[in-house]
Design a protein around this motif. Structure first.
Motif, mmCIF file in Angstrom:
data_model
loop_
_atom_site.group_PDB
_atom_site.id
_atom_site.type_symbol
_atom_site.label_atom_id
_atom_site.label_comp_id
_atom_site.label_asym_id
_atom_site.label_seq_id
_atom_site.Cartn_x
_atom_site.Cartn_y
_atom_site.Cartn_z
ATOM 1 N N GLU A 208 14.232 45.332 41.769
ATOM 2 C CA GLU A 208 13.725 44.507 40.914
ATOM 3 C C GLU A 208 12.299 44.429 41.200
ATOM 4 O O GLU A 208 11.774 44.871 42.379
ATOM 5 C CB GLU A 208 14.338 43.230 40.897
ATOM 6 C CG GLU A 208 14.294 42.556 42.067
ATOM 7 C CD GLU A 208 14.990 41.256 42.241
ATOM 8 O OE1 GLU A 208 15.097 40.590 41.398
ATOM 9 O OE2 GLU A 208 15.091 40.555 43.575
ATOM 10 N N TYR A 209 11.342 43.712 40.512
ATOM 11 C CA TYR A 209 10.395 43.020 40.762
ATOM 12 C C TYR A 209 10.403 41.692 40.104
ATOM 13 O O TYR A 209 10.240 41.540 38.944
ATOM 14 C CB TYR A 209 9.150 44.066 39.951
ATOM 15 C CG TYR A 209 7.722 44.087 40.679
ATOM 16 C CD1 TYR A 209 7.464 42.930 41.514
ATOM 17 C CD2 TYR A 209 6.855 45.056 40.117
ATOM 18 C CE1 TYR A 209 5.969 43.109 41.571
ATOM 19 C CE2 TYR A 209 5.521 44.895 40.431
ATOM 20 C CZ TYR A 209 5.275 43.922 41.348
ATOM 21 O OH TYR A 209 3.905 43.843 41.681
ATOM 22 N N ARG A 210 10.269 40.904 41.139
ATOM 23 C CA ARG A 210 10.537 39.386 40.646
ATOM 24 C C ARG A 210 9.226 38.792 40.065
ATOM 25 O O ARG A 210 8.203 39.647 39.973
ATOM 26 C CB ARG A 210 10.981 38.559 41.832
ATOM 27 C CG ARG A 210 12.228 39.213 42.073
ATOM 28 C CD ARG A 210 12.596 38.516 43.740
ATOM 29 N NE ARG A 210 12.962 37.046 43.636
ATOM 30 C CZ ARG A 210 13.016 36.436 44.716
ATOM 31 N NH1 ARG A 210 13.146 37.177 45.958
ATOM 32 N NH2 ARG A 210 13.457 35.197 44.825
ATOM 33 N N SER A 211 9.119 37.528 39.543
ATOM 34 C CA SER A 211 7.876 37.142 38.786
ATOM 35 C C SER A 211 6.707 37.326 39.507
ATOM 36 O O SER A 211 6.570 36.897 40.549
ATOM 37 C CB SER A 211 8.047 35.721 38.736
ATOM 38 O OG SER A 211 8.711 35.211 37.291
ATOM 39 N N HIS A 212 5.732 37.789 38.921
ATOM 40 C CA HIS A 212 4.426 37.945 39.663
ATOM 41 C C HIS A 212 3.400 38.181 38.217
ATOM 42 O O HIS A 212 3.678 38.326 36.992
ATOM 43 C CB HIS A 212 4.349 39.064 40.450
ATOM 44 C CG HIS A 212 4.507 40.407 39.628
ATOM 45 N ND1 HIS A 212 5.755 40.933 39.212
ATOM 46 C CD2 HIS A 212 3.486 41.392 39.085
ATOM 47 C CE1 HIS A 212 5.595 42.116 38.391
ATOM 48 N NE2 HIS A 212 4.067 42.413 38.317
ATOM 49 N N CYS A 213 2.179 38.056 38.542
ATOM 50 C CA CYS A 213 0.876 38.192 37.717
ATOM 51 C C CYS A 213 0.294 39.467 38.225
ATOM 52 O O CYS A 213 0.036 39.723 39.597
ATOM 53 C CB CYS A 213 0.016 37.149 37.622
ATOM 54 S SG CYS A 213 0.857 35.661 36.686
ATOM 55 N N ASP A 214 -0.005 40.386 37.390
ATOM 56 C CA ASP A 214 -0.860 41.584 37.825
ATOM 57 C C ASP A 214 -2.382 41.121 38.062
ATOM 58 O O ASP A 214 -3.035 41.394 38.925
ATOM 59 C CB ASP A 214 -0.776 42.666 36.758
ATOM 60 C CG ASP A 214 0.325 43.238 36.813
ATOM 61 O OD1 ASP A 214 1.258 42.885 37.559
ATOM 62 O OD2 ASP A 214 0.455 44.068 35.592
ATOM 63 N N GLY A 215 -2.665 39.838 37.203
ATOM 64 C CA GLY A 215 -4.059 39.371 37.197
ATOM 65 C C GLY A 215 -4.111 38.165 37.879
ATOM 66 O O GLY A 215 -3.349 38.091 39.032
ATOM 67 N N GLU B 293 2.550 35.794 33.133
ATOM 68 C CA GLU B 293 3.685 35.971 34.501
ATOM 69 C C GLU B 293 4.804 37.167 33.737
ATOM 70 O O GLU B 293 5.342 36.680 32.906
ATOM 71 C CB GLU B 293 4.330 34.882 34.994
ATOM 72 C CG GLU B 293 4.792 34.837 36.283
ATOM 73 C CD GLU B 293 4.599 33.548 36.943
ATOM 74 O OE1 GLU B 293 3.861 32.547 36.661
ATOM 75 O OE2 GLU B 293 5.548 32.918 37.745
ATOM 76 N N HIS B 294 5.193 37.940 34.806
ATOM 77 C CA HIS B 294 6.162 38.915 33.981
ATOM 78 C C HIS B 294 7.177 39.444 35.168
ATOM 79 O O HIS B 294 6.852 39.230 36.268
ATOM 80 C CB HIS B 294 5.638 40.045 33.344
ATOM 81 C CG HIS B 294 4.666 40.770 34.118
ATOM 82 N ND1 HIS B 294 3.496 40.390 34.418
ATOM 83 C CD2 HIS B 294 4.955 41.816 34.866
ATOM 84 C CE1 HIS B 294 2.739 41.287 35.126
ATOM 85 N NE2 HIS B 294 3.597 42.060 35.305
ATOM 86 N N SER B 295 8.343 40.087 35.000
ATOM 87 C CA SER B 295 9.161 40.540 35.976
ATOM 88 C C SER B 295 9.820 41.748 35.408
ATOM 89 O O SER B 295 10.021 42.001 34.321
ATOM 90 C CB SER B 295 10.037 39.422 36.304
ATOM 91 O OG SER B 295 10.998 39.333 35.441
HETATM 92 FE FE LIG Z 1 3.494 43.699 36.869
#
Ligand SMILES: [Fe+2]
Ligand SMILES: O=C(O)CCC(=O)C(=O)O
Length: 340
Positions: free
Chosen positions: A219-226, A285-287
């Motif tokens: 998985e890739y948990r909650s994060h912002c790319d920006g 914010e996305h995951s």
């Molecule tokens: Fe991302």
């Protein structure tokens, strides 16, 4: 006894204050973290199923939660919303538009479909069947094949939130990437309305990132790319595009939990989202939800504004490569050295 703040990744000062406040309140036996988290999870699950499309999940959750959530560490709160958005029964319903197909060769009558999930200033769109199976195969070949993708180093800055294999594809190592990246960039510019996205991505930009989620739970948990809504500096990323070259049989969807969006892509689709917003709560914010069955792999291209690219991208790349060189404990997986 409050020890639930362990592992929380807030800014240190905020974290200290938040955890201290939580500890103090819990000692006074007025607050029970586990109970409040369970209440929050329940409220989030109800909101994910029942809140009307477009309603920010946070507002619904605030209304439905029996107790105040303000004191919960942000990472716990985000995680509860994200877990709820991942378990939503179905994907969000987009507005669909058709446009001339840019990847159909001579056949100018063919159309491609773009699904609009959210309009600017923080747009989210899914371009259906953007990449052909042949194009995805070519990307994978450049990366050396799925089994040869390196695992993310556990010590990397994102090591605690990302469980996948990952490899940077450098344009200068692989000139044949250029035409494909140009097509991605044009689509990202068009659908974010950002003509500032730096075309030098084609020459010196941040490398394309291939990521593979091959095991259940990856998985890739909650994060912002920006910058998660904070004013972006000249060097920050402002948009992202993700091609889903393989989708999992179950799980592995992409959610924007604060914005109450769940994207259920098909093979070859490209997600584009922009996040050049300032001064309001970010919906960026996305995951990547945990893969439950099957495997998923994606190709991500991050974009910055023109003028910022060369230095920022080189710095980011140097950091990524340095971290990736470290050995990986891999959660029981075989140790592997990483080359960048
Ligand atoms: Fe991302
Ligand atoms: O795998 C996904 O669905 C999301 C990936 C992502 O967020 C990224 O590459 O920045």
């Amino acid at each position: 006894m409050v020890n639930s703040c362990d592992g929380v990744s807030l800014q240190p000062l905020l974290r200290m204050a938040s955890c201290a406040a939580a500890a103090q309140l819990a000692r006074a036996e007025r607050i029970d973290i586990q109970r409040d988290l369970a209440d929050l999870a329940l409220a989030a699950a109800e909101c994910v199923e029942h809140a009307p499309a477009g309603t920010a999940l946070m507002q619904c959750v605030a209304q439905r939660s029996p107790g105040p959530n303000w004191w919960l560490p942000k990472s716990m709160y985000d995680e509860a919303l994200r877990n709820a958005s991942c378990t939503a029964a179905s994907g969000s319903i987009p507005l669909q538009v058709e446009q001339p197909c840019t990847s159909c060769g001579e056949d100018k009558t063919e159309k491609s479909t773009v699904e609009i999930y959210r309009p600017p200033p923080d747009p989210v769109v899914l371009w259906k069947r953007f990449a052909s199976p042949h194009e995805c195969d070519a990307l994978l070949e450049l990366a050396g094949g799925l089994p040869h993708l390196p695992a993310l180093a556990a010590g990397a800055p994102q090591g605690t939130i990302r469980r996948s294999l990952s490899k940077a594809l450098h344009w200068d190592h692989h000139p044949q990437l250029a035409a494909f990246q140009a097509r991605m960039l044009a689509a990202a510019q068009n659908w974010t309305g950002e003509d500032r996205l730096d075309p030098s991505v084609l020459a010196i930009g941040e490398p394309m990132n291939l990521a593979a989620y091959l095991n259940p739970g990856d998985e890739y948990r909650s994060h912002c790319d920006g910058r998660c809504g904070a004013r972006p500096s000249a060097q920050d990323r402002i948009a992202t595009s993700i091609i889903y070259c393989q989708v999992a049989d179950e799980g592995g969807h992409t959610t924007f939990s604060n914005g109450h969006l769940k994207i259920v892509p098909e093979q070859g689709d490209m997600l584009i989202f922009g996040y050049l917003v300032d001064g309001r709560i970010s919906l960026e914010e996305h995951s990547a939800c945990p893969v439950r069955r099957g495997q998923k792999w994606i190709a991500t291209q991050w974009y910055r504004a023109a003028g910022s690219y060369a230095t920022a991208a080189r710095a980011a790349e140097a950091e990524f490569c340095a971290e990736s060189e470290k050995r990986i404990d891999g959660d029981g997986r075989a140790e592997r050295a990483v080359s960048c």
